[in-house]
Design a protein around this motif. Structure first.
Motif, PDB file in Angstrom:
ATOM      1  N   VAL A  69       0.843  -1.200   0.000  1.00  0.00           N
ATOM      2  CA  VAL A  69       0.000   0.000   0.000  1.00  0.00           C
ATOM      3  C   VAL A  69       0.876   1.246   0.000  1.00  0.00           C
ATOM      4  O   VAL A  69       1.863   1.333   0.740  1.00  0.00           O
ATOM      5  CB  VAL A  69      -0.941   0.016   1.219  1.00  0.00           C
ATOM      6  CG1 VAL A  69      -1.773   1.299   1.250  1.00  0.00           C
ATOM      7  CG2 VAL A  69      -1.869  -1.195   1.193  1.00  0.00           C
ATOM      8  N   ILE A  70       0.513   2.222  -0.839  1.00  0.00           N
ATOM      9  CA  ILE A  70       1.164   3.526  -0.875  1.00  0.00           C
ATOM     10  C   ILE A  70       0.160   4.568  -0.376  1.00  0.00           C
ATOM     11  O   ILE A  70      -1.007   4.551  -0.771  1.00  0.00           O
ATOM     12  CB  ILE A  70       1.605   3.901  -2.307  1.00  0.00           C
ATOM     13  CG1 ILE A  70       2.599   2.868  -2.863  1.00  0.00           C
ATOM     14  CG2 ILE A  70       2.198   5.308  -2.336  1.00  0.00           C
ATOM     15  CD1 ILE A  70       3.921   2.820  -2.135  1.00  0.00           C
ATOM     16  N   GLY A  71       0.604   5.470   0.486  1.00  0.00           N
ATOM     17  CA  GLY A  71      -0.251   6.532   0.990  1.00  0.00           C
ATOM     18  C   GLY A  71       0.127   7.870   0.373  1.00  0.00           C
ATOM     19  O   GLY A  71       1.311   8.225   0.321  1.00  0.00           O
ATOM     20  N   ALA A  72      -0.867   8.621  -0.112  1.00  0.00           N
ATOM     21  CA  ALA A  72      -0.620   9.934  -0.707  1.00  0.00           C
ATOM     22  C   ALA A  72      -1.595  10.947  -0.137  1.00  0.00           C
ATOM     23  O   ALA A  72      -2.784  10.655   0.025  1.00  0.00           O
ATOM     24  CB  ALA A  72      -0.757   9.874  -2.231  1.00  0.00           C
ATOM     25  N   ALA A  73      -1.100  12.143   0.168  1.00  0.00           N
ATOM     26  CA  ALA A  73      -1.948  13.240   0.642  1.00  0.00           C
ATOM     27  C   ALA A  73      -1.956  14.332  -0.410  1.00  0.00           C
ATOM     28  O   ALA A  73      -0.905  14.716  -0.922  1.00  0.00           O
ATOM     29  CB  ALA A  73      -1.424  13.790   1.969  1.00  0.00           C
ATOM     30  N   VAL A  74      -3.143  14.834  -0.751  1.00  0.00           N
ATOM     31  CA  VAL A  74      -3.277  15.921  -1.723  1.00  0.00           C
ATOM     32  C   VAL A  74      -4.098  17.039  -1.090  1.00  0.00           C
ATOM     33  O   VAL A  74      -4.993  16.776  -0.288  1.00  0.00           O
ATOM     34  CB  VAL A  74      -3.936  15.453  -3.035  1.00  0.00           C
ATOM     35  CG1 VAL A  74      -3.093  14.390  -3.713  1.00  0.00           C
ATOM     36  CG2 VAL A  74      -5.344  14.937  -2.792  1.00  0.00           C
ATOM     37  N   VAL A 102      -5.513   7.568  -0.910  1.00  0.00           N
ATOM     38  CA  VAL A 102      -5.380   9.016  -1.037  1.00  0.00           C
ATOM     39  C   VAL A 102      -6.202   9.687   0.068  1.00  0.00           C
ATOM     40  O   VAL A 102      -7.370   9.363   0.269  1.00  0.00           O
ATOM     41  CB  VAL A 102      -5.872   9.511  -2.412  1.00  0.00           C
ATOM     42  CG1 VAL A 102      -5.809  11.041  -2.483  1.00  0.00           C
ATOM     43  CG2 VAL A 102      -5.038   8.906  -3.528  1.00  0.00           C
ATOM     44  N   MET A 103      -5.574  10.610   0.777  1.00  0.00           N
ATOM     45  CA  MET A 103      -6.264  11.409   1.781  1.00  0.00           C
ATOM     46  C   MET A 103      -6.173  12.877   1.385  1.00  0.00           C
ATOM     47  O   MET A 103      -5.114  13.339   0.949  1.00  0.00           O
ATOM     48  CB  MET A 103      -5.663  11.190   3.171  1.00  0.00           C
ATOM     49  CG  MET A 103      -5.847   9.771   3.699  1.00  0.00           C
ATOM     50  SD  MET A 103      -5.266   9.578   5.425  1.00  0.00           S
ATOM     51  CE  MET A 103      -6.457  10.618   6.317  1.00  0.00           C
ATOM     52  N   ALA A 114      -2.822  12.779   8.140  1.00  0.00           N
ATOM     53  CA  ALA A 114      -2.681  11.809   7.054  1.00  0.00           C
ATOM     54  C   ALA A 114      -1.395  11.005   7.215  1.00  0.00           C
ATOM     55  O   ALA A 114      -1.391   9.776   7.052  1.00  0.00           O
ATOM     56  CB  ALA A 114      -2.689  12.531   5.705  1.00  0.00           C
ATOM     57  N   VAL A 115      -0.298  11.691   7.533  1.00  0.00           N
ATOM     58  CA  VAL A 115       0.986  10.999   7.733  1.00  0.00           C
ATOM     59  C   VAL A 115       0.884  10.016   8.893  1.00  0.00           C
ATOM     60  O   VAL A 115       1.386   8.886   8.815  1.00  0.00           O
ATOM     61  CB  VAL A 115       2.112  12.029   7.960  1.00  0.00           C
ATOM     62  CG1 VAL A 115       3.390  11.332   8.437  1.00  0.00           C
ATOM     63  CG2 VAL A 115       2.395  12.803   6.681  1.00  0.00           C
ATOM     64  N   GLU A 116       0.225  10.424   9.979  1.00  0.00           N
ATOM     65  CA  GLU A 116       0.036   9.518  11.122  1.00  0.00           C
ATOM     66  C   GLU A 116      -0.735   8.277  10.687  1.00  0.00           C
ATOM     67  O   GLU A 116      -0.413   7.153  11.087  1.00  0.00           O
ATOM     68  CB  GLU A 116      -0.711  10.238  12.240  1.00  0.00           C
ATOM     69  CG  GLU A 116       0.104  11.295  12.957  1.00  0.00           C
ATOM     70  CD  GLU A 116      -0.720  12.057  13.982  1.00  0.00           C
ATOM     71  OE1 GLU A 116      -1.965  11.993  13.920  1.00  0.00           O
ATOM     72  OE2 GLU A 116      -0.116  12.711  14.857  1.00  0.00           O
TER      73      GLU A 116
END
Length: 335
Positions: A69-74, A102-103, A114-116
């Motif tokens: 899983v990859i997490g991305a914040a926009v 995506v958050m 989001a990082v947490e």
């Protein structure tokens, strides 16, 4: 097979029993489909569909020691640049067998949250917009071993970065107006926290105006760079300046397009009385009349490239690397 509401989540063992295969075959059908005969894989997928089975990604990566899983914040999903960017992220994840979360993080506090979340999920990598983070977020990222890519900006990354030279893009827009004979050029910006990609523009704008012997103080801010109401706000601020403005550089195509609409409503000719350059090359840029001259980044390439960098992170050469995806100035009717 008739689906039922059993009150519990279907397991891999349920699928294996229904498809008359082993649990390992079910696992391979989802994670390593090339290892399973096509007829068997389709039988597994049919059983999974009937049972409503969804692979447990968390259990899978805990067992394998690696997340998929990859997490991305926009900061926004309101414009086509971020849509294309997220599409690039998704396509990159698909190509490497990963999933994308995506958050939306409109503020520095939301970005920290989001990082947490991403760290709590033990994602394989994190992608953020820009390098303007809350100090507590920087501290948290520094303590994490999760690979990080900061996108849309170049500079000194916490880990890796992919983006384009915003300073050179500002110069290109300024010089286009100057070459067209414009002499009172204005910049529309946004000075909200967490918007360094906008804050980098005014110093370069002032420098270019000084070099050309033109006024360098014609700068106004809007509250929302992604909202159509900002065009009226920007135009009101520009018309309130002492002396007429004959050209403007906008923070996004949304602001530029809404300014074109407002100029039309007020009987102000574009580009005759005021030339307008947008930023982003959103879909609207080529469809309105007059069509927008605009700075064109490459959002899909940034998103896709960010995933490629995360996949290569274990390589010594990739760490602290920056990738320049470039930009273009698309000349149309508005300037």
């Amino acid at each position: 097979m008739k689906p039922t509401r059993s009150g519990r989540i279907a397991t891999m063992q349920d699928v294996a029993q229904a498809a008359k295969v082993s649990s390992m075959t079910v696992s391979n059908a989802f994670r390593h489909p090339h290892r399973v005969q096509e007829a068997t894989r389709l039988k597994v997928l049919e059983a999974a569909f009937e049972l409503g089975y969804v692979p447990n990604l968390a259990a899978g990566h805990l067992a394998a020691g690696k997340s998929l899983v990859i997490g991305a914040a926009v900061p926004s999903v309101r414009n086509s640049s971020f849509y294309k960017y997220v599409t690039g992220l998704r396509d990159g994840c698909d190509a490497h067998g990963h999933k994308l979360i995506v958050m939306v993080a409109d503020t520095l506090q939301q970005e920290r949250e989001a990082v947490e979340t991403f760290i709590g999920l033990r994602v394989a990598g994190i992608v953020l917009i820009g390098n303007d983070h809350d100090p507590s977020t920087i501290d948290l990222l520094g303590k994490s071993s999760i690979p990080l890519v900061e996108s849309w900006l170049l500079g000194e990354p916490l880990d890796m970065a992919i983006g384009y030279r915003i300073d050179e893009a500002v110069r290109a827009a300024c010089r286009h107006h100057i070459a067209a004979g414009r002499r009172r050029i204005a910049l529309v910006g946004n000075d909200s926290p967490g918007t360094r990609r906008f804050k980098e523009r005014p110093p370069v704008f002032r420098e270019e105006m000084r070099k050309a012997g033109l006024p360098e103080h014609l700068i106004v801010d809007v509250d929302e760079p992604h909202g159509f109401s900002s065009g009226r706000q920007a135009l009101d601020a520009l018309l309130a300046l002492e002396g007429a403005v004959d050209a403007v550089i906008c923070p996004t195509d949304v602001v530029a397009a809404s300014m074109v609409f407002e100029c039309t409503r007020r009987g102000i000719d574009v580009p005759g009385q005021i030339a307008i350059i947008g930023w982003g090359d959103y879909e609207i840029a080529s469809t309105i009349s007059p069509s927008l001259t605009t700075v064109k980044p490459h959002p899909w390439e940034m998103g896709n490239g960010a995933i490629a960098m995360l996949m290569e992170h274990n390589s010594a050469e990739i760490r602290h690397r920056t990738v320049d995806t470039g930009f273009g100035l698309i000349v149309r009717e508005s300037a």
